[in-house]
Design a protein around this motif. Structure first.
Motif, PDB file in Angstrom:
ATOM      1  N   VAL A 137       0.847  -1.187   0.000  1.00 42.78           N
ATOM      2  CA  VAL A 137       0.000   0.000   0.000  1.00 42.78           C
ATOM      3  C   VAL A 137       0.885   1.240   0.000  1.00 42.78           C
ATOM      4  O   VAL A 137       1.748   1.402   0.863  1.00 42.78           O
ATOM      5  CB  VAL A 137      -0.941   0.025   1.223  1.00 42.78           C
ATOM      6  N   TYR A 138       0.661   2.098  -0.987  1.00 40.39           N
ATOM      7  CA  TYR A 138       1.367   3.373  -1.102  1.00 40.39           C
ATOM      8  C   TYR A 138       0.359   4.488  -0.904  1.00 40.39           C
ATOM      9  O   TYR A 138      -0.746   4.428  -1.429  1.00 40.39           O
ATOM     10  CB  TYR A 138       1.999   3.534  -2.489  1.00 40.39           C
ATOM     11  N   ARG A 139       0.757   5.504  -0.158  1.00 39.94           N
ATOM     12  CA  ARG A 139      -0.097   6.671   0.036  1.00 39.94           C
ATOM     13  C   ARG A 139       0.657   7.908  -0.446  1.00 39.94           C
ATOM     14  O   ARG A 139       1.551   8.399   0.238  1.00 39.94           O
ATOM     15  CB  ARG A 139      -0.480   6.802   1.502  1.00 39.94           C
ATOM     16  N   PRO A 140       0.281   8.418  -1.630  1.00 36.69           N
ATOM     17  CA  PRO A 140       0.953   9.618  -2.145  1.00 36.69           C
ATOM     18  C   PRO A 140       0.707  10.825  -1.239  1.00 36.69           C
ATOM     19  O   PRO A 140      -0.227  10.826  -0.429  1.00 36.69           O
ATOM     20  CB  PRO A 140       0.312   9.844  -3.516  1.00 36.69           C
ATOM     21  N   GLU A 141       1.538  11.843  -1.395  1.00 37.37           N
ATOM     22  CA  GLU A 141       1.417  13.059  -0.576  1.00 37.37           C
ATOM     23  C   GLU A 141       0.040  13.692  -0.686  1.00 37.37           C
ATOM     24  O   GLU A 141      -0.468  14.244   0.274  1.00 37.37           O
ATOM     25  CB  GLU A 141       2.460  14.097  -1.001  1.00 37.37           C
ATOM     26  N   SER A 142      -0.536  13.651  -1.869  1.00 36.36           N
ATOM     27  CA  SER A 142      -1.868  14.217  -2.063  1.00 36.36           C
ATOM     28  C   SER A 142      -2.583  13.447  -3.173  1.00 36.36           C
ATOM     29  O   SER A 142      -1.997  12.568  -3.810  1.00 36.36           O
ATOM     30  CB  SER A 142      -1.784  15.704  -2.438  1.00 36.36           C
ATOM     31  N   ARG A 143      -3.844  13.808  -3.409  1.00 38.11           N
ATOM     32  CA  ARG A 143      -4.641  13.164  -4.450  1.00 38.11           C
ATOM     33  C   ARG A 143      -4.330  13.728  -5.824  1.00 38.11           C
ATOM     34  O   ARG A 143      -4.881  13.269  -6.817  1.00 38.11           O
ATOM     35  CB  ARG A 143      -6.123  13.364  -4.160  1.00 38.11           C
ATOM     36  N   ALA A 144      -3.470  14.728  -5.892  1.00 43.26           N
ATOM     37  CA  ALA A 144      -3.148  15.358  -7.173  1.00 43.26           C
ATOM     38  C   ALA A 144      -2.624  14.316  -8.170  1.00 43.26           C
ATOM     39  O   ALA A 144      -1.890  13.402  -7.798  1.00 43.26           O
ATOM     40  CB  ALA A 144      -2.122  16.461  -6.969  1.00 43.26           C
ATOM     41  N   VAL A 160      -5.839   1.612  -7.838  1.00 48.81           N
ATOM     42  CA  VAL A 160      -5.724   3.011  -7.429  1.00 48.81           C
ATOM     43  C   VAL A 160      -7.038   3.436  -6.774  1.00 48.81           C
ATOM     44  O   VAL A 160      -8.098   3.371  -7.393  1.00 48.81           O
ATOM     45  CB  VAL A 160      -5.394   3.929  -8.624  1.00 48.81           C
ATOM     46  N   VAL A 161      -6.943   3.855  -5.513  1.00 50.03           N
ATOM     47  CA  VAL A 161      -8.106   4.312  -4.756  1.00 50.03           C
ATOM     48  C   VAL A 161      -8.079   5.833  -4.724  1.00 50.03           C
ATOM     49  O   VAL A 161      -7.159   6.425  -4.173  1.00 50.03           O
ATOM     50  CB  VAL A 161      -8.093   3.755  -3.310  1.00 50.03           C
ATOM     51  N   GLY A 162      -9.073   6.462  -5.352  1.00 46.42           N
ATOM     52  CA  GLY A 162      -9.175   7.916  -5.335  1.00 46.42           C
ATOM     53  C   GLY A 162      -8.322   8.619  -6.362  1.00 46.42           C
ATOM     54  O   GLY A 162      -8.001   9.791  -6.204  1.00 46.42           O
ATOM     55  N   GLY A 163      -7.949   7.937  -7.405  1.00 42.30           N
ATOM     56  CA  GLY A 163      -7.158   8.548  -8.461  1.00 42.30           C
ATOM     57  C   GLY A 163      -7.324   7.794  -9.767  1.00 42.30           C
ATOM     58  O   GLY A 163      -8.125   6.871  -9.868  1.00 42.30           O
ATOM     59  N   ILE A 164      -6.552   8.193 -10.738  1.00 41.72           N
ATOM     60  CA  ILE A 164      -6.623   7.565 -12.058  1.00 41.72           C
ATOM     61  C   ILE A 164      -5.311   6.874 -12.341  1.00 41.72           C
ATOM     62  O   ILE A 164      -4.244   7.384 -12.043  1.00 41.72           O
ATOM     63  CB  ILE A 164      -6.919   8.625 -13.134  1.00 41.72           C
ATOM     64  N   GLY A 165      -5.398   5.705 -12.961  1.00 44.05           N
ATOM     65  CA  GLY A 165      -4.217   4.928 -13.312  1.00 44.05           C
ATOM     66  C   GLY A 165      -4.350   3.526 -12.760  1.00 44.05           C
ATOM     67  O   GLY A 165      -5.313   3.193 -12.069  1.00 44.05           O
ATOM     68  N   GLY A 166      -3.406   2.685 -13.077  1.00 42.22           N
ATOM     69  CA  GLY A 166      -3.427   1.324 -12.581  1.00 42.22           C
ATOM     70  C   GLY A 166      -4.392   0.435 -13.339  1.00 42.22           C
ATOM     71  O   GLY A 166      -4.975   0.823 -14.350  1.00 42.22           O
ATOM     72  N   GLU A 195      -0.381  14.329 -10.426  1.00 36.44           N
ATOM     73  CA  GLU A 195       1.076  14.167 -10.536  1.00 36.44           C
ATOM     74  C   GLU A 195       1.655  13.342  -9.382  1.00 36.44           C
ATOM     75  O   GLU A 195       2.630  12.618  -9.563  1.00 36.44           O
ATOM     76  CB  GLU A 195       1.792  15.519 -10.666  1.00 36.44           C
ATOM     77  N   HIS A 196       1.045  13.425  -8.201  1.00 35.21           N
ATOM     78  CA  HIS A 196       1.521  12.624  -7.062  1.00 35.21           C
ATOM     79  C   HIS A 196       1.190  11.143  -7.261  1.00 35.21           C
ATOM     80  O   HIS A 196       2.017  10.274  -6.987  1.00 35.21           O
ATOM     81  CB  HIS A 196       0.916  13.131  -5.756  1.00 35.21           C
ATOM     82  N   VAL A 197      -0.024  10.863  -7.737  1.00 38.81           N
ATOM     83  CA  VAL A 197      -0.403   9.480  -8.019  1.00 38.81           C
ATOM     84  C   VAL A 197       0.459   8.929  -9.140  1.00 38.81           C
ATOM     85  O   VAL A 197       0.973   7.803  -9.051  1.00 38.81           O
ATOM     86  CB  VAL A 197      -1.910   9.389  -8.368  1.00 38.81           C
ATOM     87  N   ASP A 198       0.668   9.721 -10.196  1.00 38.22           N
ATOM     88  CA  ASP A 198       1.508   9.282 -11.319  1.00 38.22           C
ATOM     89  C   ASP A 198       2.947   9.010 -10.878  1.00 38.22           C
ATOM     90  O   ASP A 198       3.579   8.070 -11.354  1.00 38.22           O
ATOM     91  CB  ASP A 198       1.505  10.326 -12.441  1.00 38.22           C
ATOM     92  N   ALA A 199       3.462   9.822  -9.948  1.00 35.95           N
ATOM     93  CA  ALA A 199       4.823   9.621  -9.456  1.00 35.95           C
ATOM     94  C   ALA A 199       4.944   8.281  -8.736  1.00 35.95           C
ATOM     95  O   ALA A 199       5.930   7.550  -8.922  1.00 35.95           O
ATOM     96  CB  ALA A 199       5.227  10.760  -8.522  1.00 35.95           C
ATOM     97  N   VAL A 200       3.933   7.932  -7.938  1.00 34.14           N
ATOM     98  CA  VAL A 200       3.955   6.640  -7.251  1.00 34.14           C
ATOM     99  C   VAL A 200       3.857   5.512  -8.267  1.00 34.14           C
ATOM    100  O   VAL A 200       4.610   4.538  -8.219  1.00 34.14           O
ATOM    101  CB  VAL A 200       2.814   6.541  -6.214  1.00 34.14           C
ATOM    102  N   LEU A 201       2.927   5.650  -9.214  1.00 34.06           N
ATOM    103  CA  LEU A 201       2.749   4.600 -10.230  1.00 34.06           C
ATOM    104  C   LEU A 201       3.999   4.383 -11.070  1.00 34.06           C
ATOM    105  O   LEU A 201       4.301   3.254 -11.463  1.00 34.06           O
ATOM    106  CB  LEU A 201       1.558   4.935 -11.141  1.00 34.06           C
TER     107      LEU A 201
END
Length: 193
Positions: free
Chosen positions: A89-96, A128-134, A98-104
């Motif tokens: 489980v990864y939790r990015p700094e924010s829901r933005a 991905v919970v609360g974002g786009i991708g995956g 670019e933050h989700v994309d950086a984790v992905l």
């Protein structure tokens, strides 16, 4: 359902499914099934909302949930506590985005080349919970809606006192109801979770 959706919409393979509504019970059931025998996959969850609780992937009778009502309850969660080591489980700094994309962007390298417990397991993919991708997206918008199965409401004309007396029994009925993931391309129903 997923296959019918992609065939009908001619959508690219990713994401496999995009869920909305009360999606967490669906994700717990889905991921628990993937990480348990006979599948034994490893799964990555990018939790941009901070709501995903990995302990909910196991059967409540194993004692990881604190609810006394959960004890001895049969569910559709096949994973064991040992399987939890294969959920990352990864939790990015924010829901933005670019933050989700950086984790992905770093997940692939970690799962293929990183030093982790799941070297002997196939990596299923990313949720991905609360974002786009995956491979699976879960958020406010999606083509598959998750809700409780229909439960009959209180009788018309019932008084407040009668409703309060029936509250405990009614709560049990709601707890025993299953879940439904429904779309224009089909419905998937399960119990528990």
């Amino acid at each position: 359902m997923i296959h019918r959706h992609h065939r009908a919409t001619q959508a690219a393979p990713s994401p496999l499914i995009s869920v909305c509504g009360r999606y967490l019970p669906f994700l717990y059931h889905f991921i628990s099934t993937l990480i348990a025998a006979p599948h034994n996959f490893a799964v990555v969850v990018v939790d941009a909302e901070g709501k995903f609780d990995v302990t909910r992937l196991v059967n409540p009778s194993l004692g990881l949930r604190s609810s006394p009502k959960a004890e001895g309850k049969k569910t559709s969660l096949p994973a064991t506590t040992k399987d939890l080591a294969h959920v990352y489980v990864y939790r990015p700094e924010s829901r933005a985005r670019e933050h989700v994309d950086a984790v992905l962007s770093g997940v692939d390298e970690f799962m293929v080349y990183g030093d982790h417990e799941s070297k002997g397991r196939a990596w299923w993919g990313t949720v991905v919970v609360g974002g786009i991708g995956g491979d699976v997206n879960a958020g406010w918008k999606g083509w598959c809606r998750v809700d409780r199965e229909g439960v009959v409401g209180f009788a018309p004309g019932i008084s407040v006192e009668e409703a309060l007396r029936e509250r405990g029994r009614r709560h049990e009925v709601v707890d025993q109801a299953g879940w439904s993931a429904a779309s224009s391309w089909g419905t998937y129903v399960w119990k528990g979770g």
